[in-house]
Design a protein around this motif. Structure first.
Motif, mmCIF file in Angstrom:
data_model
loop_
_atom_site.group_PDB
_atom_site.id
_atom_site.type_symbol
_atom_site.label_atom_id
_atom_site.label_comp_id
_atom_site.label_asym_id
_atom_site.label_seq_id
_atom_site.Cartn_x
_atom_site.Cartn_y
_atom_site.Cartn_z
ATOM 1 N N SER A 79 0.830 -1.211 0.000
ATOM 2 C CA SER A 79 0.000 0.000 0.000
ATOM 3 C C SER A 79 0.860 1.255 0.000
ATOM 4 N N GLY A 80 1.921 1.231 0.805
ATOM 5 C CA GLY A 80 2.797 2.406 0.890
ATOM 6 C C GLY A 80 3.417 2.731 -0.455
ATOM 7 N N VAL A 81 3.984 1.706 -1.106
ATOM 8 C CA VAL A 81 4.629 1.942 -2.397
ATOM 9 C C VAL A 81 3.592 2.409 -3.424
ATOM 10 N N VAL A 82 2.407 1.796 -3.379
ATOM 11 C CA VAL A 82 1.364 2.193 -4.334
ATOM 12 C C VAL A 82 0.991 3.663 -4.135
ATOM 13 N N VAL A 83 0.859 4.079 -2.886
ATOM 14 C CA VAL A 83 0.493 5.481 -2.630
ATOM 15 C C VAL A 83 1.577 6.414 -3.174
ATOM 16 N N VAL A 84 2.829 6.106 -2.846
ATOM 17 C CA VAL A 84 3.925 6.982 -3.274
ATOM 18 C C VAL A 84 4.002 7.052 -4.801
ATOM 19 N N THR A 139 5.285 -11.739 -6.260
ATOM 20 C CA THR A 139 6.177 -10.706 -5.724
ATOM 21 C C THR A 139 5.341 -9.477 -5.357
ATOM 22 N N TYR A 140 5.968 -8.559 -4.631
ATOM 23 C CA TYR A 140 5.273 -7.304 -4.306
ATOM 24 C C TYR A 140 4.916 -6.547 -5.581
ATOM 25 N N TRP A 141 5.844 -6.591 -6.556
ATOM 26 C CA TRP A 141 5.617 -5.818 -7.775
ATOM 27 C C TRP A 141 4.382 -6.264 -8.539
ATOM 28 N N ALA A 142 4.046 -7.555 -8.417
ATOM 29 C CA ALA A 142 2.839 -8.049 -9.078
ATOM 30 C C ALA A 142 1.630 -7.263 -8.578
ATOM 31 N N LEU A 143 1.574 -7.082 -7.263
ATOM 32 C CA LEU A 143 0.440 -6.358 -6.677
ATOM 33 C C LEU A 143 0.550 -4.856 -6.940
ATOM 34 N N ILE A 144 1.768 -4.326 -6.763
ATOM 35 C CA ILE A 144 1.939 -2.874 -6.907
ATOM 36 C C ILE A 144 1.553 -2.419 -8.310
ATOM 37 N N LEU A 145 2.032 -3.153 -9.319
ATOM 38 C CA LEU A 145 1.759 -2.732 -10.694
ATOM 39 C C LEU A 145 0.273 -2.816 -11.033
ATOM 40 N N THR A 146 -0.386 -3.876 -10.582
ATOM 41 C CA THR A 146 -1.820 -3.978 -10.894
ATOM 42 C C THR A 146 -2.628 -2.940 -10.105
ATOM 43 N N TYR A 147 -2.226 -2.675 -8.875
ATOM 44 C CA TYR A 147 -2.973 -1.672 -8.093
ATOM 45 C C TYR A 147 -2.824 -0.275 -8.704
ATOM 46 N N TRP A 209 -5.014 -1.345 0.256
ATOM 47 C CA TRP A 209 -5.085 -2.049 1.542
ATOM 48 C C TRP A 209 -6.208 -3.077 1.547
ATOM 49 N N ASN A 210 -7.330 -2.744 0.910
ATOM 50 C CA ASN A 210 -8.511 -3.618 0.963
ATOM 51 C C ASN A 210 -8.568 -4.643 -0.159
ATOM 52 N N GLU A 211 -7.726 -4.499 -1.169
ATOM 53 C CA GLU A 211 -7.885 -5.319 -2.368
ATOM 54 C C GLU A 211 -7.744 -6.810 -2.044
ATOM 55 N N TYR A 212 -8.634 -7.598 -2.606
ATOM 56 C CA TYR A 212 -8.645 -9.029 -2.280
ATOM 57 C C TYR A 212 -8.364 -9.914 -3.490
ATOM 58 N N LEU A 213 -9.120 -9.634 -4.585
ATOM 59 C CA LEU A 213 -9.124 -10.553 -5.723
ATOM 60 C C LEU A 213 -7.730 -10.751 -6.335
ATOM 61 N N PHE A 214 -7.069 -9.642 -6.684
ATOM 62 C CA PHE A 214 -5.754 -9.754 -7.327
ATOM 63 C C PHE A 214 -4.709 -10.267 -6.349
ATOM 64 N N MET A 224 3.833 -14.048 1.168
ATOM 65 C CA MET A 224 3.568 -12.918 0.285
ATOM 66 C C MET A 224 2.136 -12.410 0.411
ATOM 67 N N ARG A 225 1.338 -13.042 1.269
ATOM 68 C CA ARG A 225 -0.082 -12.692 1.355
ATOM 69 C C ARG A 225 -0.292 -11.370 2.095
ATOM 70 N N THR A 226 -1.366 -10.674 1.730
ATOM 71 C CA THR A 226 -1.714 -9.428 2.432
ATOM 72 C C THR A 226 -2.834 -9.705 3.438
ATOM 73 N N ILE A 227 -3.219 -8.697 4.189
ATOM 74 C CA ILE A 227 -4.168 -8.912 5.279
ATOM 75 C C ILE A 227 -5.509 -9.505 4.832
ATOM 76 N N PRO A 228 -6.144 -8.970 3.779
ATOM 77 C CA PRO A 228 -7.437 -9.556 3.399
ATOM 78 C C PRO A 228 -7.334 -11.053 3.141
ATOM 79 N N ILE A 229 -6.244 -11.465 2.508
ATOM 80 C CA ILE A 229 -6.057 -12.893 2.247
ATOM 81 C C ILE A 229 -5.754 -13.599 3.561
#
Lengths: 278, 381
Positions: A79-84, A139-147, A209-214, A224-229
């Motif tokens: 979430s932090g990297v995505v915001v920045v 990887t983190y980048w998978a999530l960051i890029l899609t977000y 922060w809330n994203e679940y599906l991706f 590598m899982r985030t909180i929703p998962i």
């Protein structure tokens, strides 16, 4: 025209509003209550707000479990990297849309708006393919890029609108005073755009922060899982650990709550007043 | 401390048509602009909105690209030089102060960008603040200042750097009338304190007349006349300049130019007046032939009830009592004529001019006449 409300209508209005308030707040209140109970007590009838099983045990368990803490860390990093990144890229793109005239400006703008209209589920399989092909799976980048794809359009549109309200003479002034356009953007426009930046930043953080599906599809290993998962992983074949899920949910909601409270004072209009004769 | 030379400067704004069927439109904002601005000169660009004066100023600043022509500052071609490298300062109509900075930081900003040492910044900001009398506001943010104070800060930010050229884009147009007069006087005073070249843009002819060493009157992107304020007032190059400079505007009458040898006369209706020798000499020098002309006479140069032969007559539509003079709006043979009648002597002597529908007789002398040909050009030029 001023219409005086009768006492009765005032009372009725208050009752309706209170009922809606309870309706809206109930899941959150229930989440809080359940997080302090033991799993078995949650389904007791009639329900009690506080019963003899009240404890902070689940919180202690979550906060001392390295696996669960890792979920939090992952969420914070992503979430932090995505915001920045959203803010940096979005601000610069918005500046270009607001200040420059270039070929295909309108079609590009329409494309950005259009991207938001596509249901995310439709994009799941293409993204999966792209991410795997780029060797970014799990990887983190998978999530960051899609977000970023989800958050950037909103950021660009919002910031373009906000920059449009700021006088171009401010940019001109910086350029004459000895700065570049880059300087005008980061030294003057961005500092006076705090209200817009805060709302865009919060929206972006919440989305990531809330994203679940991706997060579910593009990551694989537990580390590598985030909180929703992570919350969802507590549902197993034989066991639903409700109180643990609820305490993780509470802890997961806290950052957003804190951010809202902290940045509330920045939600004030008129940050730019005094710059330009209205 | 610089000369500015504009050589054949033009500016074309192109906008692309949205659909294929729409043609791309080209708007000529400034056309073939030639001007030499001397060191430490105060030049005012003046004209109605859309005449290209602000665009010209922005081209000098480097904020607007020059479509064609050459711009020199101190004999250096600056067409492709960034604004920040031109050593110019500019005061904007909307002040353009940085709202998140204090007044001190606003004024210090250009010095910071030029990496001036801190101690020197402090000294120079204080000096600028002293000149503009804003020392007591240095810690405030712009939003806590009044319009006049904000404009002073904007001027402070411009002069703190001792720029070669100081550009001002309608700096007073956002102020109320009283403050505008006061700030105008302050700009005149400022000029004596800082020795630099000024280029000032305004649509207000009074500002142009009072501030400029030289005024450049523009219309539709073309220079109509560049002259000293008095010269533009006394010898307007064409009808546009004649009508634009001076308030109230010059009156125009359809008339005839008559010639007998080297003596020229002007006829309006039945009134015939002889032009003075110098005007006749200029017309004769150009061998101007008798023709239909437009005669221009300033409101203050029209005399009422002088008893001259074949005086023009009209009826008073409106009369405005200004204290020391009365402005009469008179309807005369289809023309709207404005006449300024000085208020001298007793009330009885000018009382009749305050009555609506009163018939007045008026005339003018040859000295007061400006003669324009059918295309509006001053025949003396």
């Amino acid at each position: 025209m001023v219409r005086r409300q009768s006492k009765l209508s005032k009372v009725l209005l208050s009752i309706v509003l209170i009922l809606f308030g309870i309706y809206a707040a109930f899941p959150i209140i229930w989440m809080l209550i359940c997080s302090f109970k033991q799993n078995d007590y949650i389904f007791y009838w009639p329900p009690k707000i506080i019963d003899e099983s009240f404890s902070f045990n689940t919180y202690i368990k979550v906060l001392t479990d390295p696996v669960k803490l890792r979920f939090f860390l992952n969420s914070y990093i992503v979430s932090g990297v995505v915001v920045v990144l959203t803010l940096i890229i979005g601000i610069m793109a918005a500046y270009a849309f607001s200040r420059y005239n270039f070929k295909f400006k309108k079609p590009i703008n329409s494309l950005i708006v259009g991207v938001q209209a596509i249901p995310q589920i439709v994009l799941l399989i293409p993204y999966m393919g792209i991410i795997v092909a780029m060797k970014l799976f799990n990887t983190y980048w998978a999530l960051i890029l899609t977000y970023l794809v989800m958050t950037l359009p909103y950021c660009i549109l919002m910031m373009t609108g906000y920059f449009n309200t700021l006088s171009k003479e401010l940019d001109d002034s910086v350029r004459i005073d000895g700065g570049s356009r880059f300087r005008a953007l980061w030294g003057v426009l961005v500092p006076i755009s705090t209200p817009a930046l805060v709302s865009v930043g919060l929206y972006t953080f919440m989305t990531a922060w809330n994203e679940y599906l991706f997060a579910l599809v593009l990551t694989q290993t537990t580390n590598m899982r985030t909180i929703p998962i992570g919350i969802n992983l507590l549902i197993t074949e034989h066991n639903y650990d409700w109180s643990m899920m609820m305490s993780m949910s509470v802890l997961g909601s806290l950052p957003i709550l804190i951010l809202f409270l902290f940045f509330q004072k920045y939600f004030i209009s008129g940050m730019s007043s005094g710059a330009i004769k209205e | 401390m610089a000369t500015i030379t504009l050589k054949n400067i033009s500016k074309v704004f192109e906008s692309t048509g949205k659909k294929k069927s729409e043609e791309n439109t080209r708007t000529l904002a400034v056309s073939d602009f030639n001007l030499e601005i001397k060191d430490k000169e105060f030049v005012v660009l003046v004209g109605p909105s859309g005449c290209g004066k602000s665009t010209t100023l922005r081209m000098i600043a480097g904020l607007e690209e020059i479509s064609s022509g050459e711009l020199y500052i101190d004999d250096v071609l600056v067409n492709d030089i960034e604004p920040k490298d031109r050593d110019i300062a500019m005061v904007f109509q909307n002040y353009a102060l940085y709202p998140h900075m204090t007044v001190y930081d606003n004024i210090a900003y250009p010095l910071k960008l030029h990496k001036v040492p801190k101690a020197e910044i402090q000294e120079r900001v204080m000096e600028a603040a002293r000149i503009l009398d804003i020392e007591q506001y240095l810690k405030r943010k712009p939003k806590a200042l009044s319009g006049g104070q904000r404009q002073r800060v904007a001027i402070g930010r411009a002069i703190v750097r001792n720029p070669k050229v100081l550009l001002m884009d309608e700096p007073l147009s956002n102020l109320d009338a009283k403050l505008r007069n006061q700030m105008r006087a302050e700009i005149i005073a400022l000029r004596s304190k800082i020795n630099t070249t000024f280029v000032y843009v305004t649509h207000d002819q009074t500002e142009a007349m009072t501030l400029g060493d030289r005024i450049v009157i523009m219309k539709d992107g073309f220079i109509q006349q560049a002259a000293s304020p008095q010269d533009a007032f006394d010898h307007p190059a064409n009808i546009f300049v004649a009508g634009f400079i001076g308030a109230p505007s010059m009156n125009f009458f359809p008339g005839k130019l008559l010639r007998q040898g080297d003596v020229y006369c002007v006829q309006v209706e039945d009134l015939i007046v002889q032009l003075p020798e110098e005007k006749c000499a200029r017309l004769a020098g150009k061998d101007v032939q008798p023709q239909d002309i437009t005669v221009g006479v300033r409101p203050s140069h029209i005399n009422v009830d002088t008893g001259v032969e074949n005086e023009l007559t009209g009826t008073i539509n409106v009369s405005e009592m200004m204290g020391t003079e009365v402005h009469l709006h008179v309807k005369s043979s289809g023309n709207d004529v404005v006449i300024i009648v000085p208020v001298i002597g007793s009330y009885a002597s000018y009382e009749k001019y305050l009555r609506q529908d009163e018939v007045v007789k008026f005339s003018f002398t040859g000295e007061a006449c400006h003669v324009f040909d059918s295309e509006g050009k001053n025949l003396e030029f």
